[in-house]
Design a protein around this motif. Structure first.
Motif, PDB file in Angstrom:
ATOM      1  N   HIS A 245       0.877  -1.162   0.000  1.00  0.00           N
ATOM      2  CA  HIS A 245       0.000   0.000   0.000  1.00  0.00           C
ATOM      3  C   HIS A 245       0.918   1.216   0.000  1.00  0.00           C
ATOM      4  N   LEU A 246       0.772   2.088  -0.984  1.00  0.00           N
ATOM      5  CA  LEU A 246       1.664   3.225  -1.134  1.00  0.00           C
ATOM      6  C   LEU A 246       0.838   4.486  -1.335  1.00  0.00           C
ATOM      7  N   ARG A 247       1.108   5.470  -0.549  1.00  0.00           N
ATOM      8  CA  ARG A 247       0.405   6.747  -0.694  1.00  0.00           C
ATOM      9  C   ARG A 247       1.269   7.673  -1.528  1.00  0.00           C
ATOM     10  N   VAL A 248       0.716   8.154  -2.638  1.00  0.00           N
ATOM     11  CA  VAL A 248       1.430   9.091  -3.506  1.00  0.00           C
ATOM     12  C   VAL A 248       0.560  10.323  -3.710  1.00  0.00           C
ATOM     13  N   ASP A 249       1.204  11.416  -4.078  1.00  0.00           N
ATOM     14  CA  ASP A 249       0.454  12.634  -4.352  1.00  0.00           C
ATOM     15  C   ASP A 249      -0.505  12.392  -5.517  1.00  0.00           C
ATOM     16  N   GLU A 250      -1.681  12.993  -5.424  1.00  0.00           N
ATOM     17  CA  GLU A 250      -2.719  12.781  -6.431  1.00  0.00           C
ATOM     18  C   GLU A 250      -2.248  13.145  -7.831  1.00  0.00           C
ATOM     19  N   ASP A 251      -1.516  14.263  -7.963  1.00  0.00           N
ATOM     20  CA  ASP A 251      -1.061  14.683  -9.291  1.00  0.00           C
ATOM     21  C   ASP A 251      -0.045  13.703  -9.882  1.00  0.00           C
ATOM     22  N   VAL A 252       0.753  13.064  -9.020  1.00  0.00           N
ATOM     23  CA  VAL A 252       1.712  12.065  -9.500  1.00  0.00           C
ATOM     24  C   VAL A 252       0.954  10.865 -10.063  1.00  0.00           C
ATOM     25  N   LEU A 253      -0.031  10.390  -9.320  1.00  0.00           N
ATOM     26  CA  LEU A 253      -0.826   9.263  -9.781  1.00  0.00           C
ATOM     27  C   LEU A 253      -1.553   9.598 -11.080  1.00  0.00           C
ATOM     28  N   GLU A 254      -2.163  10.772 -11.135  1.00  0.00           N
ATOM     29  CA  GLU A 254      -2.896  11.177 -12.345  1.00  0.00           C
ATOM     30  C   GLU A 254      -1.968  11.283 -13.549  1.00  0.00           C
ATOM     31  N   PHE A 255      -0.732  11.750 -13.314  1.00  0.00           N
ATOM     32  CA  PHE A 255       0.240  11.832 -14.409  1.00  0.00           C
ATOM     33  C   PHE A 255       0.486  10.456 -15.008  1.00  0.00           C
ATOM     34  N   PHE A 256       0.771   9.463 -14.166  1.00  0.00           N
ATOM     35  CA  PHE A 256       1.047   8.117 -14.667  1.00  0.00           C
ATOM     36  C   PHE A 256      -0.194   7.488 -15.297  1.00  0.00           C
ATOM     37  N   LYS A 257      -1.362   7.717 -14.708  1.00  0.00           N
ATOM     38  CA  LYS A 257      -2.598   7.166 -15.256  1.00  0.00           C
ATOM     39  C   LYS A 257      -2.947   7.796 -16.595  1.00  0.00           C
ATOM     40  N   SER A 258      -2.559   9.063 -16.791  1.00  0.00           N
ATOM     41  CA  SER A 258      -2.885   9.759 -18.039  1.00  0.00           C
ATOM     42  C   SER A 258      -2.167   9.143 -19.241  1.00  0.00           C
ATOM     43  N   GLU A 259      -1.113   8.384 -18.973  1.00  0.00           N
ATOM     44  CA  GLU A 259      -0.369   7.728 -20.053  1.00  0.00           C
ATOM     45  C   GLU A 259      -1.060   6.453 -20.523  1.00  0.00           C
ATOM     46  N   GLY A 260      -2.132   6.044 -19.829  1.00  0.00           N
ATOM     47  CA  GLY A 260      -2.879   4.861 -20.249  1.00  0.00           C
ATOM     48  C   GLY A 260      -2.621   3.664 -19.364  1.00  0.00           C
ATOM     49  N   LYS A 261      -3.048   2.501 -19.861  1.00  0.00           N
ATOM     50  CA  LYS A 261      -2.906   1.260 -19.099  1.00  0.00           C
ATOM     51  C   LYS A 261      -1.457   1.019 -18.720  1.00  0.00           C
ATOM     52  N   GLY A 262      -1.255   0.394 -17.566  1.00  0.00           N
ATOM     53  CA  GLY A 262       0.092   0.036 -17.149  1.00  0.00           C
ATOM     54  C   GLY A 262       0.756   1.080 -16.279  1.00  0.00           C
ATOM     55  N   HIS A 263      -0.047   1.946 -15.645  1.00  0.00           N
ATOM     56  CA  HIS A 263       0.552   3.023 -14.854  1.00  0.00           C
ATOM     57  C   HIS A 263       1.366   2.494 -13.677  1.00  0.00           C
ATOM     58  N   LEU A 264       0.936   1.402 -13.057  1.00  0.00           N
ATOM     59  CA  LEU A 264       1.692   0.846 -11.940  1.00  0.00           C
ATOM     60  C   LEU A 264       3.016   0.253 -12.421  1.00  0.00           C
ATOM     61  N   THR A 265       3.008  -0.354 -13.589  1.00  0.00           N
ATOM     62  CA  THR A 265       4.235  -0.891 -14.168  1.00  0.00           C
ATOM     63  C   THR A 265       5.218   0.229 -14.473  1.00  0.00           C
ATOM     64  N   ARG A 266       4.713   1.339 -15.016  1.00  0.00           N
ATOM     65  CA  ARG A 266       5.588   2.489 -15.294  1.00  0.00           C
ATOM     66  C   ARG A 266       6.137   3.091 -14.013  1.00  0.00           C
ATOM     67  N   MET A 267       5.304   3.175 -12.977  1.00  0.00           N
ATOM     68  CA  MET A 267       5.777   3.709 -11.705  1.00  0.00           C
ATOM     69  C   MET A 267       6.885   2.810 -11.147  1.00  0.00           C
ATOM     70  N   ASN A 268       6.709   1.501 -11.265  1.00  0.00           N
ATOM     71  CA  ASN A 268       7.734   0.566 -10.808  1.00  0.00           C
ATOM     72  C   ASN A 268       9.024   0.745 -11.611  1.00  0.00           C
ATOM     73  N   ALA A 269       8.891   0.978 -12.914  1.00  0.00           N
ATOM     74  CA  ALA A 269      10.077   1.171 -13.756  1.00  0.00           C
ATOM     75  C   ALA A 269      10.846   2.426 -13.343  1.00  0.00           C
ATOM     76  N   VAL A 270      10.131   3.491 -12.994  1.00  0.00           N
ATOM     77  CA  VAL A 270      10.790   4.720 -12.532  1.00  0.00           C
ATOM     78  C   VAL A 270      11.529   4.454 -11.229  1.00  0.00           C
ATOM     79  N   LEU A 271      10.903   3.754 -10.300  1.00  0.00           N
ATOM     80  CA  LEU A 271      11.552   3.419  -9.032  1.00  0.00           C
ATOM     81  C   LEU A 271      12.777   2.530  -9.257  1.00  0.00           C
ATOM     82  N   ARG A 272      12.667   1.573 -10.178  1.00  0.00           N
ATOM     83  CA  ARG A 272      13.793   0.693 -10.481  1.00  0.00           C
ATOM     84  C   ARG A 272      14.938   1.488 -11.086  1.00  0.00           C
ATOM     85  N   SER A 273      14.622   2.415 -11.963  1.00  0.00           N
ATOM     86  CA  SER A 273      15.650   3.258 -12.584  1.00  0.00           C
ATOM     87  C   SER A 273      16.379   4.086 -11.530  1.00  0.00           C
TER      88      SER A 273
END
Length: 94
Positions: A57-85
């Motif tokens: 369970h991870l709390r993130v700022d609403e605008d951060v979540l909306e940014f990743f979701k705006s890119e379409g499906k797979g927003h959690l995968t992209r967020m994980n990729a940013v953290l991995r990078s």
């Protein structure tokens, strides 16, 4: 697939298309879908095993979540990729 590629049909229309063989791709269509691969295409391929995921369970700022979701499906995968990078960058500087 886009919405313009999609068609609405009734169950009866599907049955008629199935009877006519219209739901199965033709051999020619299947051949056109398969790409032609060079002889050495797989020479440098390597098996990559998937890393086990852990649900958190991870709390993130609403605008951060909306940014990743705006890119379409797979927003959690992209967020994980940013953290991995970020993790990889920090590990190379130690």
């Amino acid at each position: 697939m886009t919405k313009s590629d999609m068609k609405t049909v009734t169950l009866e229309e599907l049955r008629v298309k199935k009877t006519r063989g219209e739901l199965l791709p033709t051999k020619k269509a299947a051949i056109q879908l398969a790409p032609k691969l060079d002889d050495g295409f797989w020479d440098e391929a390597e098996i990559v095993e998937r890393v086990a995921k852990k649900s958190v369970h991870l709390r993130v700022d609403e605008d951060v979540l909306e940014f990743f979701k705006s890119e379409g499906k797979g927003h959690l995968t992209r967020m994980n990729a940013v953290l991995r990078s970020y993790m990889s960058a920090k590990n190379t500087h130690r």
